[in-house]
Design a protein around this motif. Sequence first.
Motif, PDB file in Angstrom:
ATOM      1  N   VAL A 114      16.403 -76.526  14.433  1.00  0.00           N
ATOM      2  CA  VAL A 114      15.248 -77.439  14.840  1.00  0.00           C
ATOM      3  C   VAL A 114      14.824 -78.115  13.555  1.00  0.00           C
ATOM      4  O   VAL A 114      14.455 -79.417  13.607  1.00  0.00           O
ATOM      5  CB  VAL A 114      14.246 -76.498  15.151  1.00  0.00           C
ATOM      6  CG1 VAL A 114      12.732 -77.227  15.458  1.00  0.00           C
ATOM      7  CG2 VAL A 114      14.449 -75.955  16.537  1.00  0.00           C
ATOM      8  N   SER A 115      14.822 -77.590  12.130  1.00  0.00           N
ATOM      9  CA  SER A 115      14.700 -78.259  11.074  1.00  0.00           C
ATOM     10  C   SER A 115      15.607 -79.423  11.024  1.00  0.00           C
ATOM     11  O   SER A 115      15.163 -80.448  10.348  1.00  0.00           O
ATOM     12  CB  SER A 115      14.360 -77.368   9.861  1.00  0.00           C
ATOM     13  OG  SER A 115      15.672 -76.841   9.520  1.00  0.00           O
ATOM     14  N   GLY A 116      16.925 -79.044  10.980  1.00  0.00           N
ATOM     15  CA  GLY A 116      17.977 -80.122  11.101  1.00  0.00           C
ATOM     16  C   GLY A 116      17.512 -81.513  11.901  1.00  0.00           C
ATOM     17  O   GLY A 116      17.852 -82.537  11.529  1.00  0.00           O
ATOM     18  N   LEU A 117      17.255 -81.129  12.991  1.00  0.00           N
ATOM     19  CA  LEU A 117      16.791 -82.456  14.159  1.00  0.00           C
ATOM     20  C   LEU A 117      15.913 -82.976  13.301  1.00  0.00           C
ATOM     21  O   LEU A 117      15.708 -84.312  13.512  1.00  0.00           O
ATOM     22  CB  LEU A 117      16.443 -81.664  15.319  1.00  0.00           C
ATOM     23  CG  LEU A 117      17.718 -81.169  16.406  1.00  0.00           C
ATOM     24  CD1 LEU A 117      16.856 -80.582  17.446  1.00  0.00           C
ATOM     25  CD2 LEU A 117      18.413 -82.437  16.834  1.00  0.00           C
ATOM     26  N   ALA A 118      14.713 -82.215  13.038  1.00  0.00           N
ATOM     27  CA  ALA A 118      13.460 -83.149  12.237  1.00  0.00           C
ATOM     28  C   ALA A 118      13.904 -83.620  10.979  1.00  0.00           C
ATOM     29  O   ALA A 118      13.668 -85.109  10.982  1.00  0.00           O
ATOM     30  CB  ALA A 118      12.364 -82.157  12.070  1.00  0.00           C
ATOM     31  N   MET A 119      14.924 -83.398  10.370  1.00  0.00           N
ATOM     32  CA  MET A 119      15.147 -84.075   9.233  1.00  0.00           C
ATOM     33  C   MET A 119      16.224 -85.196   9.335  1.00  0.00           C
ATOM     34  O   MET A 119      15.967 -86.250   8.717  1.00  0.00           O
ATOM     35  CB  MET A 119      16.132 -82.967   8.198  1.00  0.00           C
ATOM     36  CG  MET A 119      15.328 -82.016   7.464  1.00  0.00           C
ATOM     37  SD  MET A 119      16.262 -80.417   7.023  1.00  0.00           S
ATOM     38  CE  MET A 119      17.116 -81.518   5.677  1.00  0.00           C
ATOM     39  N   GLY A 120      17.037 -85.170  10.563  1.00  0.00           N
ATOM     40  CA  GLY A 120      17.810 -86.352  11.007  1.00  0.00           C
ATOM     41  C   GLY A 120      16.910 -87.453  11.412  1.00  0.00           C
ATOM     42  O   GLY A 120      17.315 -88.655  11.107  1.00  0.00           O
ATOM     43  N   VAL A 121      15.809 -87.130  12.077  1.00  0.00           N
ATOM     44  CA  VAL A 121      14.809 -88.058  12.723  1.00  0.00           C
ATOM     45  C   VAL A 121      14.270 -88.927  11.350  1.00  0.00           C
ATOM     46  O   VAL A 121      14.092 -90.120  11.371  1.00  0.00           O
ATOM     47  CB  VAL A 121      13.769 -87.620  13.713  1.00  0.00           C
ATOM     48  CG1 VAL A 121      12.809 -88.447  14.061  1.00  0.00           C
ATOM     49  CG2 VAL A 121      14.402 -87.163  14.895  1.00  0.00           C
ATOM     50  N   ILE A 122      13.825 -88.252  10.565  1.00  0.00           N
ATOM     51  CA  ILE A 122      13.228 -88.515   9.229  1.00  0.00           C
ATOM     52  C   ILE A 122      14.198 -89.564   8.439  1.00  0.00           C
ATOM     53  O   ILE A 122      13.743 -90.853   7.931  1.00  0.00           O
ATOM     54  CB  ILE A 122      12.659 -87.449   8.427  1.00  0.00           C
ATOM     55  CG1 ILE A 122      11.515 -86.681   8.978  1.00  0.00           C
ATOM     56  CG2 ILE A 122      12.561 -88.012   6.868  1.00  0.00           C
ATOM     57  CD1 ILE A 122      11.185 -85.472   8.204  1.00  0.00           C
ATOM     58  N   ASP A 123      15.442 -89.226   8.584  1.00  0.00           N
ATOM     59  CA  ASP A 123      16.427 -90.108   7.901  1.00  0.00           C
ATOM     60  C   ASP A 123      16.688 -91.361   8.306  1.00  0.00           C
ATOM     61  O   ASP A 123      16.528 -92.209   7.751  1.00  0.00           O
ATOM     62  CB  ASP A 123      17.863 -89.214   7.831  1.00  0.00           C
ATOM     63  CG  ASP A 123      18.714 -89.753   6.907  1.00  0.00           C
ATOM     64  OD1 ASP A 123      18.344 -90.692   6.051  1.00  0.00           O
ATOM     65  OD2 ASP A 123      19.734 -89.455   6.904  1.00  0.00           O
ATOM     66  N   THR A 124      16.678 -91.456   9.696  1.00  0.00           N
ATOM     67  CA  THR A 124      16.901 -92.641  10.324  1.00  0.00           C
ATOM     68  C   THR A 124      15.581 -93.461  10.387  1.00  0.00           C
ATOM     69  O   THR A 124      15.498 -94.670  10.028  1.00  0.00           O
ATOM     70  CB  THR A 124      17.276 -92.246  11.964  1.00  0.00           C
ATOM     71  OG1 THR A 124      18.677 -91.780  11.731  1.00  0.00           O
ATOM     72  CG2 THR A 124      17.547 -93.756  12.588  1.00  0.00           C
TER      73      THR A 124
END
Length: 520
Positions: A114-124
Motif C-alpha cells: 500500500v505504501s508503495g502504491l502511494a509512493m508511486g503516485v507521488i513520484d508521477t
Amino acid sequence: MFVDERIVTLFKRNAHHTLTYWSVFFSFGLCIAFLGPAILDLQCQTNSTLSEITWVFFAQQFCLLIGSSVGGIFKRTLFSALAALFVSALIISVVFAIIPVCNNVVVLAIAMAVSGLAMGVIDTIANIQLVTIYQKDSAVFLQALHFFIGFGALVSPLIADPFLSESGCGNHTGNETEMIHHFRSMLRNSPIAGHNITQIPTPHEGGEAEKSSVHYAFWIMALINLPVPIAVLFLMYREQLIPCCPSSTPRLLDKDELAMETQQGAEGPEQENKEHEAGGHGNIFSCCQNDNLRRLPVSFFMIHILGGMVLFMTDGIVGAYAGFVYTYGVAPPISLAHKTAGYLASIFWAAITAGRLLSIPLSYRFKPVRLLMFNLAGGIVTGLMLLIFYTSSTFLFVGTCLCGLFLSSIFPCMLAYTEDILDYQGCATSVLVTSAGMGEMVMQVLVGSIIQSKGSYSFPLCGMIIGCIGFILFIGLLLFHRMHRNYLTGTSKKSAMVEEPVAEQNGSAKTGETEKKEMS
C-alpha cells in the motif's frame, strides 16, 4: 547575476507549489531508503526467514511501479492532483506507524505494498506538476526535486541506526554473525535487495532474543512524514480547493491562469488540437488508448521508447550499485573490512545528493542534452576505470563517488529533454517514471544472480555493459530527435503553404469589392 531574474520570478510566483512538491519528494526519499537497514529486525518481528521477509520489499517496489504507471490519472485537475498527493502522503505516515504491530510477514507485505502504491503516485504527480508549471524552464526545478530524494535517502539510515539491534533475535555463532552484518550492510541505503539471500541462516535460531527498539524508528519516520500531508492540505486551502474551508486570500495561481489564458487566446484552437492529439500528460494506459496516435509519426513513439529504455538502464545501475557494492567490496581481490565496506553505499548516496545539488545551477547554464551526454560518457569512463583498477580499494571509493555524481542527474535531465522535444505534449513523464522504476527492480535481480554465478568481478563488468547499452540507446534518441524535428518543420511549411493561397484569395476578393464600389 548567477540565476536569471526570470527564473527567480517564476519560482517566487509558484514558490508554495514548488516547495510542497519538494517536501513530498524528501519524504519519498526517506521512505525508499529506510527499510533496508531494518530488515533483520523486521524478520525477528514477523518470525520469518530472510527469504520470506525479502518479499516484503519486492511487494513495495512492485506496487511503486504500479503506482507510477497509473499516477497520471490524477493530473487532470489541480484538485485531483493535490488530493492524490495528500492521501498518498497520509497513507505513508499511517503505514509506517502500524509497521511495528505487523507481526505476520503477509500483513507486513500488504502494508508495504500500500505504501508503495502511494509512493508511486507521488513520484508521477510531483514530476508532472513541476513540468506543467515551469515547462521549458523545468530542468532547474526538476534537478532540485530529485536532489531531495537523494537527501532523504541519505538521512534515513541515520534515523534508523540508533534503534537497530546488533545481534538480531538471539545469540549466533561467529560465522552467522559475520554473515548477518554482511547482509545488513549490503541492504543499508538500498530499499530492495533480496536476491541471493536464501542461503543465509535465520538469526532467530537459538539463544535468547535481544529486545528490539526498531519500532521507535518507524514512529519517528511517521512523525517526520506527517507535516507533508499537512503542507499539501494547506496548499489546497490556499488554492480554495476545500469546499468546507474557503480561503479569504487570493489564489496562488490566478496570475498564472491569466497568463495561460492570454497565451491560449493568442495561439487559438491549434494548441488544443495538439494536446488532444498527443494525449497530454496522462497515465500510460490512457495514452495508449488515444485514437489519434495513428496520426503521429514514428519518431514520436521512438522518443518515448528510447528515453524510457535509457532510464531503464541508468536507474537500473543506481539500484544495483547501491545494493551490491558492499558485496563487491568485501569479496576478493579487494577484501575490505566489513565496517569499511559499509561506507560504500553511504558514499554513493552522498555523491548522488551532491551531484543533484550541483546540477541545479548547471541545468540553468547548459542544455539537458549536453548534460546527458557528459553524464553518460562519464559513467562509462568510470566503469572502465573500475574494471582496470579492480584490485585497488582506494579507487573503489573514488569510483563509487564518481559513479554517484555522474548518475545523479540523468533522470531529471532526460525528463526535461524529452518533454522539450515533444513540446510538452505526449506521455513522456509517465513513461520515464515507469521505465526507471522497472529498471531498478529488474537490474537488481539480474545483477545479483550474475554475481552469484560468475563471481564478484562481474559486478563492475555488468555496470560497464549496461552503461554502454544506455549510451547507444541515447545516440538512437538523438537520431529520432532530428527526425522528429524535420517532421515538425515539414508540417509547419505545409501549413504555411496552405495558408498563403487562402490569404491571396481573400486579398483578391477584397480588391474586387473595392473596385466595384469605386465604379459605382
